[in-house]
Design a protein around this motif. Structure first.
Motif, PDB file in Angstrom:
ATOM      1  N   SER A 150     -44.703 -29.147   9.119  1.00  0.00           N
ATOM      2  CA  SER A 150     -44.541 -30.588   8.935  1.00  0.00           C
ATOM      3  C   SER A 150     -44.919 -31.357  10.198  1.00  0.00           C
ATOM      4  O   SER A 150     -45.537 -32.422  10.112  1.00  0.00           O
ATOM      5  N   ASN A 201     -47.902 -34.073  10.277  1.00  0.00           N
ATOM      6  CA  ASN A 201     -47.657 -35.445  10.718  1.00  0.00           C
ATOM      7  C   ASN A 201     -48.578 -35.828  11.868  1.00  0.00           C
ATOM      8  O   ASN A 201     -49.021 -36.977  11.958  1.00  0.00           O
ATOM      9  N   LYS A 235     -44.984 -40.092  14.514  1.00  0.00           N
ATOM     10  CA  LYS A 235     -43.989 -40.454  13.500  1.00  0.00           C
ATOM     11  C   LYS A 235     -42.563 -40.411  14.049  1.00  0.00           C
ATOM     12  O   LYS A 235     -41.748 -41.274  13.738  1.00  0.00           O
TER      13      LYS A 235
END
Length: 180
Positions: free
Chosen positions: A70, A74, A139
């Motif tokens: 992840s 991202n 992020k």
């Protein structure tokens, strides 16, 4: 096997991914990001996509597998498209404006709240000065910045005054009923 961790990450055209030992560097049109992976997780670039694998099956490796995948996804999305987060300001006289690299907010205190924006995060305030749009390629940093701005005056449940995320729904409470 991790359902998220086993999915390959497709690399867009203008994005370059370099993996050296446990460090992943992603360069794109919006900037560069880097991530140090734990020793139990490995990644490699195969035919236009990044594949993340774990070395063993212990609990820590399984929990880090999806996390690392992840993080890299991202990073790829951030350097190619970027991320945005919208905040709404509710309240009489509550407003915000951007001055250079600082966000100046009037939130009902006796003093203005001045928040210096971190490197890599930009803010735009709309014409009514009640909506703040934060943008950036990282992020995690963007989420932390939005949470910090919201923490200066979180929304209260009686009138909904304060700073809230645009998609957030405030559960309203009924006030005291005089003369029942």
């Amino acid at each position: 096997m991790s359902r998220i961790g086993k999915l390959p990450i497709s690399i867009p055209e203008k994005v370059d991914v370099k993996i050296a030992s446990s460090r992943v560097e992603v360069k794109g049109p919006k900037g560069t990001l880097a991530f140090d992976m734990p020793g139990k997780i490995t990644a490699k670039v195969e035919s236009g996509s990044v594949v993340v694998q774990r070395n063993d099956e212990d609990g820590e490796s399984r929990s880090l597998h999806g996390l690392c995948r992840s993080q890299i996804a991202n990073m790829v999305n951030g350097v190619s498209v970027g991320f945005t987060r919208d905040l709404d300001i509710n309240g009489v006289g509550y407003r915000a404006e951007v001055k250079g690299k600082e966000l100046h907010m009037s939130l009902g205190y006796s003093h203005p709240v001045v928040y210096p924006l971190p490197e890599g995060i930009t803010a735009v305030v709309d014409g009514k000065r009640t909506r703040i749009t934060l943008t950036g390629i990282d992020k995690q940093l963007l989420g932390n910045t939005a949470a910090k701005v919201r923490s200066f005056r979180p929304p209260e449940p009686y009138r909904g005054k304060g700073v809230k995320y645009a998609e957030e729904i405030i559960k309203r409470k009924e006030g005291k009923s005089a003369g029942k």
